[in-house]
Enzyme design. Structure first.
Site, PDB file in Angstrom:
ATOM      1  N   HIS A  13     -10.030 -11.707 -43.225  1.00 12.70           N
ATOM      2  CA  HIS A  13     -10.025 -12.951 -43.518  1.00 12.70           C
ATOM      3  C   HIS A  13      -9.014 -12.859 -42.197  1.00 12.70           C
ATOM      4  O   HIS A  13      -8.686 -14.372 -41.422  1.00 12.70           O
ATOM      5  CB  HIS A  13      -8.845 -12.869 -45.122  1.00 12.70           C
ATOM      6  CG  HIS A  13      -9.092 -12.246 -46.308  1.00 12.70           C
ATOM      7  ND1 HIS A  13      -8.611 -12.473 -47.105  1.00 12.70           N
ATOM      8  CD2 HIS A  13     -10.562 -12.034 -46.644  1.00 12.70           C
ATOM      9  CE1 HIS A  13      -8.913 -12.575 -48.335  1.00 12.70           C
ATOM     10  NE2 HIS A  13     -10.953 -12.298 -47.799  1.00 12.70           N
ATOM     11  N   ASP A  55       1.776   5.939 -27.876  1.00 13.69           N
ATOM     12  CA  ASP A  55       2.877   6.369 -26.587  1.00 13.69           C
ATOM     13  C   ASP A  55       2.856   7.828 -27.169  1.00 13.69           C
ATOM     14  O   ASP A  55       2.123   8.766 -27.898  1.00 13.69           O
ATOM     15  CB  ASP A  55       4.374   5.956 -27.448  1.00 13.69           C
ATOM     16  CG  ASP A  55       4.486   6.339 -28.281  1.00 13.69           C
ATOM     17  OD1 ASP A  55       3.989   6.801 -29.280  1.00 13.69           O
ATOM     18  OD2 ASP A  55       5.547   5.408 -29.500  1.00 13.69           O
ATOM     19  N   CYS A 102       1.480   4.340 -32.729  1.00 14.17           N
ATOM     20  CA  CYS A 102       2.766   5.438 -31.707  1.00 14.17           C
ATOM     21  C   CYS A 102       3.163   5.910 -33.240  1.00 14.17           C
ATOM     22  O   CYS A 102       2.518   5.713 -34.360  1.00 14.17           O
ATOM     23  CB  CYS A 102       3.415   4.234 -31.718  1.00 14.17           C
ATOM     24  SG  CYS A 102       3.839   1.998 -32.570  1.00 14.17           S
ATOM     25  N   THR A 120       4.285   4.492 -36.763  1.00 11.83           N
ATOM     26  CA  THR A 120       4.541   3.697 -36.994  1.00 11.83           C
ATOM     27  C   THR A 120       4.013   2.540 -37.128  1.00 11.83           C
ATOM     28  O   THR A 120       3.055   2.206 -38.135  1.00 11.83           O
ATOM     29  CB  THR A 120       6.355   2.939 -37.480  1.00 11.83           C
ATOM     30  OG1 THR A 120       6.557   2.118 -36.641  1.00 11.83           O
ATOM     31  CG2 THR A 120       7.331   4.006 -37.635  1.00 11.83           C
ATOM     32  N   HIS A 178     -11.162 -19.351 -44.237  1.00 12.79           N
ATOM     33  CA  HIS A 178     -10.296 -18.058 -43.473  1.00 12.79           C
ATOM     34  C   HIS A 178     -10.595 -18.369 -41.516  1.00 12.79           C
ATOM     35  O   HIS A 178      -9.088 -17.716 -41.127  1.00 12.79           O
ATOM     36  CB  HIS A 178     -10.761 -16.806 -43.515  1.00 12.79           C
ATOM     37  CG  HIS A 178     -11.069 -16.256 -45.044  1.00 12.79           C
ATOM     38  ND1 HIS A 178      -9.320 -16.172 -45.692  1.00 12.79           N
ATOM     39  CD2 HIS A 178     -12.180 -16.242 -45.266  1.00 12.79           C
ATOM     40  CE1 HIS A 178     -10.202 -15.681 -46.607  1.00 12.79           C
ATOM     41  NE2 HIS A 178     -11.406 -15.579 -47.033  1.00 12.79           N
TER      42      HIS A 178
HETATM   43  C1  RB5 Z   1       8.906   6.584 -30.096  1.00 10.73           C
HETATM   44  O1  RB5 Z   1      10.274   7.677 -30.678  1.00 10.73           O
HETATM   45  C2  RB5 Z   1       8.590   5.166 -31.815  1.00 10.73           C
HETATM   46  O2  RB5 Z   1       9.742   4.346 -31.748  1.00 10.73           O
HETATM   47  C3  RB5 Z   1       7.343   4.839 -31.650  1.00 10.73           C
HETATM   48  O3  RB5 Z   1       6.423   5.592 -31.679  1.00 10.73           O
HETATM   49  C4  RB5 Z   1       7.279   3.780 -32.704  1.00 10.73           C
HETATM   50  O4  RB5 Z   1       7.315   4.066 -34.121  1.00 10.73           O
HETATM   51  C5  RB5 Z   1       7.813   2.215 -32.316  1.00 10.73           C
HETATM   52  O5  RB5 Z   1       7.466   1.268 -33.760  1.00 10.73           O
END
Ligand code: RB5
Length: 147
Positions: free
Chosen positions: A98, A8, A65, A67, A133
């Site tokens: 695994h 993203d 993205c 996180t 596994h």
């Molecule tokens: C976008 O602002 C952010 O929410 C997205 O990149 C991600 O971290 C969501 O899990």
């Protein structure tokens, strides 16, 4: 290997760097992500890469993205997908050995690009160990059939 990559707006630069890195290692990379830093919705990209993996259009998927969480949650909704969020190479290796994960995710706001490269290397270099596994992975996949 043919790898689908998706991202993203939070991960445009890191996606470019990881795409180049994968290509420099001889992989073919199909870009399903956004290339501009404009606000967008990560589920779209998680689903696109997951569909490409599930349909065998690509061998494996890499998602980035902010996180790694949201985009991996979306990917995990696609039948046949086992997506993992990693912030370290050991988890990445074990997630192949695994768990036979077929999609790797990480967060551009969480780790730096050198760590991301080490995670990608550990994940791609590892092989599923099968055996006990396999039984457990089969149990995970059977949950899909119960829904
Ligand atoms: C976008 O602002 C952010 O929410 C997205 O990149 C991600 O971290 C969501 O899990």
């Amino acid at each position: 290997m043919k790898i689908g990559i998706g991202n993203d707006h939070a991960a445009v630069e890191m996606k470019m760097e990881i795409k180049e890195y994968l290509e420099s290692k001889g992989h073919e990379v199909v870009n399903f992500g956004i290339d501009e830093v404009v606000s967008c919705n990560y589920p779209e990209y998680g689903e696109a890469v997951a569909n490409a993996v599930a349909s065998k259009e690509v061998d494996l998927g890499v998602l980035i993205c902010g996180t790694g969480v949201g985009i991996s949650l979306a990917a995990n909704k696609v039948k046949g997908i086992r997506a993992v969020v990693c912030s370290d190479p050991v988890t990445a290796r074990l997630a192949r050995e695994h768990n036979n994960t077929n999609v790797l995710a990480f967060g551009a706001r969480i780790i730096g690009v050198e760590t991301a490269k080490a995670i990608v290397d550990a994940w791609l270099d590892a092989e599923f160990l099968g055996g006990r596994h396999q039984t457990r992975v089969d149990m995970i996949m059977a949950i899909e059939e119960k829904q």
